[in-house]
Scaffold this motif. Sequence first.
Motif, PDB file in Angstrom:
ATOM      1  N   GLN A   8       0.838  -1.201   0.000  1.00 37.32           N
ATOM      2  CA  GLN A   8       0.000   0.000   0.000  1.00 37.32           C
ATOM      3  C   GLN A   8       0.873   1.251   0.000  1.00 37.32           C
ATOM      4  OE1 GLN A   8      -3.305  -0.299  -0.237  1.00 37.32           O
ATOM      5  NE2 GLN A   8      -3.633   1.905  -0.302  1.00 37.32           N
ATOM      6  N   GLY A   9       1.933   1.233   0.805  1.00 38.48           N
ATOM      7  CA  GLY A   9       2.832   2.386   0.904  1.00 38.48           C
ATOM      8  C   GLY A   9       3.624   2.637  -0.362  1.00 38.48           C
ATOM      9  N   LEU A  10       3.916   1.578  -1.096  1.00 34.93           N
ATOM     10  CA  LEU A  10       4.740   1.711  -2.313  1.00 34.93           C
ATOM     11  C   LEU A  10       3.898   1.708  -3.590  1.00 34.93           C
ATOM     12  CD1 LEU A  10       7.778  -0.554  -1.398  1.00 34.93           C
ATOM     13  CD2 LEU A  10       7.841   1.891  -1.822  1.00 34.93           C
ATOM     14  N   GLN A  63       3.226   1.528  -9.442  1.00 32.20           N
ATOM     15  CA  GLN A  63       2.470   1.906 -10.645  1.00 32.20           C
ATOM     16  C   GLN A  63       3.398   2.402 -11.748  1.00 32.20           C
ATOM     17  OE1 GLN A  63      -0.330   4.634  -8.893  1.00 32.20           O
ATOM     18  NE2 GLN A  63      -1.929   3.090  -8.657  1.00 32.20           N
ATOM     19  N   ILE A  64       4.392   3.211 -11.358  1.00 29.00           N
ATOM     20  CA  ILE A  64       5.369   3.711 -12.331  1.00 29.00           C
ATOM     21  C   ILE A  64       6.134   2.548 -12.963  1.00 29.00           C
ATOM     22  CG2 ILE A  64       7.607   4.914 -12.504  1.00 29.00           C
ATOM     23  CD1 ILE A  64       5.661   7.006 -12.412  1.00 29.00           C
ATOM     24  N   THR A  80      23.170   5.698  13.436  1.00 30.13           N
ATOM     25  CA  THR A  80      23.250   4.229  13.449  1.00 30.13           C
ATOM     26  C   THR A  80      22.242   3.593  12.495  1.00 30.13           C
ATOM     27  OG1 THR A  80      21.696   4.148  15.306  1.00 30.13           O
ATOM     28  CG2 THR A  80      24.055   4.167  15.842  1.00 30.13           C
ATOM     29  N   GLY A  81      21.281   4.381  12.019  1.00 30.90           N
ATOM     30  CA  GLY A  81      20.288   3.813  11.118  1.00 30.90           C
ATOM     31  C   GLY A  81      19.387   4.880  10.533  1.00 30.90           C
ATOM     32  N   LEU A  82      18.668   4.498   9.498  1.00 29.76           N
ATOM     33  CA  LEU A  82      17.803   5.417   8.774  1.00 29.76           C
ATOM     34  C   LEU A  82      16.336   4.997   8.890  1.00 29.76           C
ATOM     35  CD1 LEU A  82      19.916   5.508   5.491  1.00 29.76           C
ATOM     36  CD2 LEU A  82      19.906   7.262   7.258  1.00 29.76           C
ATOM     37  N   VAL A  83      15.471   6.007   8.894  1.00 29.29           N
ATOM     38  CA  VAL A  83      14.032   5.776   8.780  1.00 29.29           C
ATOM     39  C   VAL A  83      13.582   6.540   7.542  1.00 29.29           C
ATOM     40  CG1 VAL A  83      11.764   6.016   9.836  1.00 29.29           C
ATOM     41  CG2 VAL A  83      13.775   5.657  11.288  1.00 29.29           C
ATOM     42  N   LEU A  84      13.019   5.844   6.584  1.00 29.84           N
ATOM     43  CA  LEU A  84      12.549   6.484   5.358  1.00 29.84           C
ATOM     44  C   LEU A  84      11.056   6.766   5.509  1.00 29.84           C
ATOM     45  CD1 LEU A  84      13.882   7.337   2.712  1.00 29.84           C
ATOM     46  CD2 LEU A  84      13.106   5.196   1.698  1.00 29.84           C
ATOM     47  N   ALA A  85      10.713   8.053   5.663  1.00 30.88           N
ATOM     48  CA  ALA A  85       9.324   8.456   5.912  1.00 30.88           C
ATOM     49  C   ALA A  85       8.625   8.856   4.614  1.00 30.88           C
ATOM     50  CB  ALA A  85       9.302   9.631   6.896  1.00 30.88           C
ATOM     51  N   LYS A  86       7.296   8.884   4.671  1.00 34.79           N
ATOM     52  CA  LYS A  86       6.439   9.385   3.585  1.00 34.79           C
ATOM     53  C   LYS A  86       6.573   8.596   2.284  1.00 34.79           C
ATOM     54  CE  LYS A  86       6.915  14.119   5.371  1.00 34.79           C
ATOM     55  NZ  LYS A  86       7.096  15.534   5.029  1.00 34.79           N
ATOM     56  N   LEU A  87       6.864   7.306   2.387  1.00 37.42           N
ATOM     57  CA  LEU A  87       6.979   6.497   1.170  1.00 37.42           C
ATOM     58  C   LEU A  87       5.667   6.433   0.402  1.00 37.42           C
ATOM     59  CD1 LEU A  87       9.180   3.365   1.922  1.00 37.42           C
ATOM     60  CD2 LEU A  87       9.412   4.931   0.009  1.00 37.42           C
ATOM     61  N   ASP A  88       4.557   6.552   1.145  1.00 32.53           N
ATOM     62  CA  ASP A  88       3.248   6.464   0.497  1.00 32.53           C
ATOM     63  C   ASP A  88       2.950   7.692  -0.353  1.00 32.53           C
ATOM     64  OD1 ASP A  88       3.326   7.640   3.135  1.00 32.53           O
ATOM     65  OD2 ASP A  88       1.180   7.992   2.934  1.00 32.53           O
ATOM     66  N   GLY A  89       3.739   8.761  -0.186  1.00 38.77           N
ATOM     67  CA  GLY A  89       3.458  10.004  -0.906  1.00 38.77           C
ATOM     68  C   GLY A  89       4.331  10.222  -2.128  1.00 38.77           C
ATOM     69  N   THR A  90       5.048   9.203  -2.570  1.00 42.84           N
ATOM     70  CA  THR A  90       5.996   9.409  -3.666  1.00 42.84           C
ATOM     71  C   THR A  90       6.069   8.204  -4.592  1.00 42.84           C
ATOM     72  OG1 THR A  90       8.307   9.920  -4.193  1.00 42.84           O
ATOM     73  CG2 THR A  90       7.927   8.549  -2.265  1.00 42.84           C
ATOM     74  N   ALA A  91       6.491   8.466  -5.819  1.00 43.92           N
ATOM     75  CA  ALA A  91       6.781   7.373  -6.758  1.00 43.92           C
ATOM     76  C   ALA A  91       8.283   7.107  -6.789  1.00 43.92           C
ATOM     77  CB  ALA A  91       6.276   7.750  -8.153  1.00 43.92           C
TER      78      ALA A  91
END
Length: 305
Positions: free
Chosen positions: A9-11, A16-17, A250-261
């Motif tokens: 759902q988030g991706l 779609q692209i 020490t690590g990454l959190v990738l936010a707002k994936l649902d808002g981008t292609a």
Amino acid sequence: MGLLDRIKQGLKKTAQILQTDIRDLFKTRGRLVDQAFLDELFEVLVRTDMGVQAAQQLVDQIAQKYRNRVIEWSEAIEEIKKGLKDLLRQPESPIRFASQGPTVIMVCGVNGCGKTTTIAKLAYMFQSQGKKVLLGAADTFRAAAVEQLSIWAQRLGVEIVTGPQGSDPAAVGHRAVARAIETQADVCIVDTAGRLQTHQNLMRELSKIHRVLGKQIPEAPHEVLLVLDATTGQNGISQAKHFSEAVKCTGLVLAKLDGTAKGGVVVAIRQQMGLPVKFVGVGEKPEDLLPFDADSFVDAMFAES
């Protein structure tokens, strides 16, 4: 919804692209793998913001195996998925909890990256694991940031330590850790001011907070998580490098994936940074923070809607 369904759902926009654009390369059932096809495929992959290096690597793999032969659409998809999973695979990197006393997690990122919401999601996740959570609002630069985090704290039923606007952020962080020790909290999450990575004085302030957190608990902060806004794409890599130098992320959190292609940006970040992606944000709700898993992530990138 299961874990994979939520990532799908988030991706959705990225998928779609990829589905549409790669399918469009196949006017007939199969396609001859010549230079024209490879160039077109490269352009499609770059549009997901995975970076030139990763896109070229994937195209080269297909060229090596299929050049001057006909490739089916399904074969192309499988080859790309396999290559992406190899690029994204990383050692398991769960949150490193303290052996005793509170685990201190420092969270940083630029303005508007989704940091406050990510902190709320982390707090919700730890709560659902049965842990007692305390928040430290060390973003004293913006009154709205403290207010927003306080609303989340109230909503989640967790204690929050704040300070007056403009007060020393490191002092707020120090008090938050002291309060976490006093109340026997399991996890203390310390927010820091959103800032541009080019502001050297603010980066020095971050370094100071990092040092101060370690004065009461020698190994603190146990994690320094950098929140990146997936919608900014490649600019996230510059942010990651500067923040990592300042506070040893020490690590990454990738936010707002649902808002981008541009979900492919995680590939570029992994390739250039070497930092593990610990979580991905796939929505606005507290439960929309998911542990990153390369296989599930890539499968979701190519999921048919």
